[in-house]
Design an enzyme around this catalytic site. Structure first.
Site, PDB file in Angstrom:
ATOM      1  CE  LYS A 117      -4.395  -1.555   1.837  1.00 32.45           C
ATOM      2  NZ  LYS A 117      -5.398  -1.382   2.888  1.00 32.45           N
ATOM      3  CE  LYS A 206      -6.281  -7.627  -2.627  1.00 34.67           C
ATOM      4  NZ  LYS A 206      -6.051  -7.185  -1.243  1.00 34.67           N
ATOM      5  CE  LYS A 209     -12.404  -2.136  -0.138  1.00 35.12           C
ATOM      6  NZ  LYS A 209     -13.291  -2.374   0.994  1.00 35.12           N
TER       7      LYS A 209
HETATM    8  P1  TYM Z   1     -11.051  -5.205   3.321  1.00 36.99           P
HETATM    9  O1  TYM Z   1     -11.969  -4.103   3.723  1.00 36.99           O
HETATM   10  O2  TYM Z   1      -9.990  -4.910   2.332  1.00 36.99           O
HETATM   11  O3  TYM Z   1     -11.863  -6.430   2.750  1.00 36.99           O
HETATM   12  C1  TYM Z   1     -12.959  -7.011   3.434  1.00 36.99           C
HETATM   13  C2  TYM Z   1     -12.924  -8.513   3.301  1.00 36.99           C
HETATM   14  O4  TYM Z   1     -12.952  -8.915   1.916  1.00 36.99           O
HETATM   15  C3  TYM Z   1     -11.899  -9.834   1.660  1.00 36.99           C
HETATM   16  N1  TYM Z   1     -11.447  -9.659   0.263  1.00 36.99           N
HETATM   17  C4  TYM Z   1     -11.341 -10.647  -0.636  1.00 36.99           C
HETATM   18  N2  TYM Z   1     -11.585 -11.965  -0.556  1.00 36.99           N
HETATM   19  C5  TYM Z   1     -11.387 -12.711  -1.676  1.00 36.99           C
HETATM   20  N3  TYM Z   1     -10.967 -12.182  -2.859  1.00 36.99           N
HETATM   21  C6  TYM Z   1     -10.710 -10.862  -2.983  1.00 36.99           C
HETATM   22  N4  TYM Z   1     -10.313 -10.350  -4.148  1.00 36.99           N
HETATM   23  C7  TYM Z   1     -10.894 -10.023  -1.833  1.00 36.99           C
HETATM   24  N5  TYM Z   1     -10.738  -8.701  -1.616  1.00 36.99           N
HETATM   25  C8  TYM Z   1     -11.072  -8.490  -0.321  1.00 36.99           C
HETATM   26  C9  TYM Z   1     -10.811  -9.450   2.655  1.00 36.99           C
HETATM   27  O5  TYM Z   1      -9.901 -10.508   2.855  1.00 36.99           O
HETATM   28  C10 TYM Z   1     -11.632  -9.116   3.878  1.00 36.99           C
HETATM   29  O6  TYM Z   1     -11.956 -10.291   4.588  1.00 36.99           O
HETATM   30  N6  TYM Z   1      -7.901  -5.403   7.185  1.00 36.99           N
HETATM   31  C11 TYM Z   1      -9.223  -5.784   6.728  1.00 36.99           C
HETATM   32  C12 TYM Z   1     -10.341  -5.202   7.564  1.00 36.99           C
HETATM   33  C13 TYM Z   1     -10.297  -5.523   9.012  1.00 36.99           C
HETATM   34  C14 TYM Z   1     -10.548  -6.780   9.632  1.00 36.99           C
HETATM   35  C15 TYM Z   1     -10.460  -6.557  11.027  1.00 36.99           C
HETATM   36  C16 TYM Z   1     -10.844  -8.042   9.132  1.00 36.99           C
HETATM   37  C17 TYM Z   1     -10.038  -4.637  10.030  1.00 36.99           C
HETATM   38  N7  TYM Z   1     -10.150  -5.257  11.223  1.00 36.99           N
HETATM   39  C18 TYM Z   1     -10.636  -7.601  11.951  1.00 36.99           C
HETATM   40  C19 TYM Z   1     -11.018  -9.094  10.054  1.00 36.99           C
HETATM   41  C20 TYM Z   1     -10.920  -8.859  11.431  1.00 36.99           C
HETATM   42  C21 TYM Z   1      -9.392  -5.280   5.313  1.00 36.99           C
HETATM   43  O7  TYM Z   1      -8.758  -4.340   4.889  1.00 36.99           O
HETATM   44  O8  TYM Z   1     -10.392  -5.869   4.621  1.00 36.99           O
END
Ligand code: TYM
Length: 343
Positions: A117, A206, A209
């Site tokens: 990032k 992947k 966003k």
């Molecule tokens: P975030 O907001 O980027 O994404 C949310 C969830 O979607 C999953 N994801 C995917 N799964 C499969 N294929 C993809 N292309 C794909 N893109 C996104 C992510 O793995 C995620 O589960 N750091 C985390 C947010 C977070 C969190 C937490 C998660 C903050 N605190 C505590 C679990 C527990 C994040 O940026 O997810």
């Protein structure tokens, strides 16, 4: 495990776009919905994480509500799950500080997502918040830990979160070792078939966003015509056979995974059904299936967004339920760390 075992689930999603995408939905959010049947569930819109990169206040506020609306529209049931906004429960930031003091600088520096990032603008320009992001994530998770030995804590996420989950286990272990048994070690829940949904235009990357082009990403709130076009124009590979082959046919393999997950049918059955038909019919059917899945979510989201007060009430109730657990955990943490109790 005793009968009174507490089985909890915690997960979070960032409100960094106006719509979630198909990777979020298949990789994580569908599991959030399914797990409500057998776990005590806590689902968090992580607005503190969202401000680790520059964010307009009006965008953040709108996207946080849109995130909550989409989650409810997908089936997160506010009667069963605590659905809340991270900043409503200040213990998240408080525990993050304590865990940050247990994290080595070098250890935090191993996190690959920070490297990815911050690559564009360089680490010097990235915020310290972006660097400590995974520690806040560990706090999100561990606040909802049942007492050790009396339960489990499951975290449904996609593959990209595996390293962060490892860190939260390490920090739980370190805290327990230094201050006494306090946290259970959380388990990642990453179903293999949907662990990494890839970009429709760049099928080895992947779906994301922040890095996908609009053509590479199916938004949950895309108009049906838009979603259909994106699927019809998805990159397919040389040859004509609809077969899964990660190495040589990453585009078709990704589409097969999406199809299989949406239809609930094994990939082998789809390969058999489309043997000899070429890519056209396969994509057409996948486009229809995608539209049929997303249209009702989009309609429900729009209805929910028409009533901000109701949405805020849902989030208020969620925060109350989350707070009840978070304050209890934090009281134990404060005591174990040695902070003087407030008289
Ligand atoms: P975030 O907001 O980027 O994404 C949310 C969830 O979607 C999953 N994801 C995917 N799964 C499969 N294929 C993809 N292309 C794909 N893109 C996104 C992510 O793995 C995620 O589960 N750091 C985390 C947010 C977070 C969190 C937490 C998660 C903050 N605190 C505590 C679990 C527990 C994040 O940026 O997810």
């Amino acid at each position: 495990m005793s009968q009174a075992a507490t089985r909890r689930v915690l997960s979070g999603i960032q409100p960094t776009a106006d719509s979630f995408h198909l990777g979020n939905y298949l990789g994580a959010l569908r599991q959030w919905v399914a797990l409500q049947d057998s776990y005590e569930t806590f689902y968090c819109v992580v607005d503190l994480h969202a401000i680790t990169v520059p964010t307009e206040p009006a965008d953040l506020r709108r996207r946080s509500r849109r995130a909550a609306a989409q989650l409810v529209a997908m089936g997160v049931d506010p009667a069963r799950s605590a659905l809340f906004v991270q900043s409503h429960v200040p213990e998240h930031a408080e525990l993050a500080w304590v865990l940050g003091c247990l994290t080595g600088f070098g250890e935090a520096n191993q996190m690959t997502q920070f490297k990815d990032k911050s690559a564009k603008q360089g680490t010097a320009a990235a915020s310290v918040g972006l660097f400590t992001y995974p520690i806040l994530q560990a706090a999100d998770i561990l606040l909802y830990s049942p007492p050790p030995g009396a339960g489990e804590l499951l975290v449904p996420v996609g593959e990209d979160q595996r390293q962060h989950l490892e860190l939260s286990r390490t920090l739980a272990q370190r805290f327990n070792h230094r201050y006494g048994e306090t946290f259970v070690l959380p388990d990642a829940h990453i179903p293999k078939a949907t662990a990494k949904i890839t970009d429709l235009q760049e099928p080895t990357a992947k779906m994301s966003k922040s890095s996908s082009t609009p053509q590479g990403i199916i938004d949950v709130l895309d108009e049906p015509g838009v979603a259909r076009r994106k699927i019809m124009r998805a990159i397919t590979d040389t040859g004509t056979e609809v077969t899964a082959d990660e190495q040589n046919k990453p585009g078709v393999t990704n589409l097969l995974r999406i199809f299989s997950a949406l239809a609930g049918e094994p990939i082998e059955d789809l390969e058999r059904r489309y043997a000899g038909t070429g890519y056209g019919q396969f994509k057409k059917d996948l486009a229809q299936l995608t539209v049929d899945t997303l249209a009702p979510i989009r309609e429900r989201t729009e209805k929910l967004l028409a009533d901000d007060d109701q949405l805020d009430r849902i989030l208020g109730q969620g925060a109350e339920r989350a707070s009840a657990v978070a304050t209890r955990t934090m009281a134990i943490v404060r005591d174990r760390v040695g902070f003087v109790g407030r008289g």
